[in-house]
Design a protein around this motif. Structure first.
Motif, mmCIF file in Angstrom:
data_model
loop_
_atom_site.group_PDB
_atom_site.id
_atom_site.type_symbol
_atom_site.label_atom_id
_atom_site.label_comp_id
_atom_site.label_asym_id
_atom_site.label_seq_id
_atom_site.Cartn_x
_atom_site.Cartn_y
_atom_site.Cartn_z
ATOM 1 N N ARG A 1 0.766 -1.081 0.026
ATOM 2 C CA ARG A 1 -0.106 0.178 0.089
ATOM 3 C C ARG A 1 1.013 1.286 0.027
ATOM 4 O O ARG A 1 0.447 2.155 -0.664
ATOM 5 N N TYR A 2 1.948 1.415 0.583
ATOM 6 C CA TYR A 2 3.075 2.239 0.673
ATOM 7 C C TYR A 2 4.161 1.871 -0.022
ATOM 8 O O TYR A 2 4.746 0.823 0.159
ATOM 9 N N ALA A 3 4.996 3.050 -0.491
ATOM 10 C CA ALA A 3 6.183 3.013 -0.828
ATOM 11 C C ALA A 3 7.260 3.977 -0.420
ATOM 12 O O ALA A 3 6.964 5.119 -0.263
ATOM 13 N N VAL A 4 8.566 3.415 -0.080
ATOM 14 C CA VAL A 4 9.505 4.421 0.193
ATOM 15 C C VAL A 4 10.208 4.637 -1.065
ATOM 16 O O VAL A 4 10.735 3.516 -1.340
ATOM 17 N N VAL A 5 10.185 5.785 -1.558
ATOM 18 C CA VAL A 5 11.256 6.122 -2.690
ATOM 19 C C VAL A 5 12.026 7.104 -2.297
ATOM 20 O O VAL A 5 12.027 7.987 -1.435
ATOM 21 N N GLN A 6 12.976 7.274 -3.194
ATOM 22 C CA GLN A 6 14.102 8.190 -3.029
ATOM 23 C C GLN A 6 14.571 8.845 -4.263
ATOM 24 O O GLN A 6 14.580 7.952 -5.431
ATOM 25 N N SER A 7 14.615 9.847 -4.386
ATOM 26 C CA SER A 7 14.885 10.567 -5.582
ATOM 27 C C SER A 7 16.403 11.194 -5.501
ATOM 28 O O SER A 7 16.792 11.374 -4.622
ATOM 29 N N PHE A 8 16.968 12.171 -6.614
ATOM 30 C CA PHE A 8 18.030 12.748 -6.605
ATOM 31 C C PHE A 8 18.270 13.673 -5.557
ATOM 32 O O PHE A 8 17.458 14.782 -5.225
ATOM 33 N N GLN A 9 19.310 13.631 -4.471
ATOM 34 C CA GLN A 9 19.614 14.561 -3.461
ATOM 35 C C GLN A 9 18.513 14.785 -2.545
ATOM 36 O O GLN A 9 18.319 15.728 -2.017
ATOM 37 N N ILE A 10 17.541 13.816 -2.444
ATOM 38 C CA ILE A 10 16.483 14.154 -1.301
ATOM 39 C C ILE A 10 16.242 12.758 -0.725
ATOM 40 O O ILE A 10 16.408 11.729 -1.025
ATOM 41 N N PRO A 11 15.910 12.789 0.773
ATOM 42 C CA PRO A 11 16.043 11.715 1.519
ATOM 43 C C PRO A 11 14.686 10.972 1.304
ATOM 44 O O PRO A 11 13.887 11.436 0.510
ATOM 45 N N PRO A 12 14.657 9.472 1.548
ATOM 46 C CA PRO A 12 13.517 8.795 1.223
ATOM 47 C C PRO A 12 12.141 9.398 1.757
ATOM 48 O O PRO A 12 12.124 10.235 2.831
ATOM 49 N N VAL A 13 11.025 9.164 0.903
ATOM 50 C CA VAL A 13 9.726 9.944 1.092
ATOM 51 C C VAL A 13 8.882 8.542 1.196
ATOM 52 O O VAL A 13 8.797 7.735 0.342
#
Length: 145
Positions: A61-73
């Motif tokens: 249901r939830y995903a921990v995602v990480q993008s360029f120079q951004i902490p996990p969301v």
């Protein structure tokens, strides 16, 4: 599983602003709140998929995602979209547009999603043209009343 989710939420909120730069400046001369249309999309890698513990289904249901120079969301992708995701894969995530009230602040991706409770509109294959800082788009459009 609840401990893992709690730990991730604490990390997201605790470190959400470290090393972040505002994506776009809003008029700094204003001292009254104004309404803005917030339009967010970003390319990110799925770090972890988390099941909804309130259901019996073994569906993320939830995903921990990480993008360029951004902490996990932590992003609520819903069960339908959660079925389509795989860990360690990259996707372009498009959030639903939302009208928000703000004064002068602008926020980074790790802050704007939980702060305004943005919901996922769609998840697409990532564009090979969008890499690095170009992979994150946060647009504030002031709504004239």
């Amino acid at each position: 599983m609840k401990k893992a989710l709690l730990f991730i939420l604490i990390l997201v909120f605790s470190f959400g602003c470290l090393g972040c730069q505002p994506q776009q400046e809003v008029d700094a001369d204003k001292d009254e709140p104004a309404n803005y249309l917030l339009d967010v999309s970003f390319t990110a890698t799925v770090v972890e998929l988390i099941d909804d513990e309130n259901t019996e289904a073994d569906v993320p249901r939830y995903a921990v995602v990480q993008s360029f120079q951004i902490p996990p969301v932590l992003v609520d992708v819903g069960e339908a979209l959660g079925k389509t995701l795989e860990e360690d894969e990259s996707y372009t995530i498009v959030m639903e547009q939302k009208t928000v009230e703000m004064i002068t602040e602008s926020y980074d991706l790790a802050t704007v999603i939980p702060l305004y409770g943005l919901k996922v509109k769609s998840i697409e294959a990532p564009s090979k043209d969008l890499q690095g800082a170009d992979a994150v788009s946060i647009v504030y459009s002031e709504l004239i009343e």
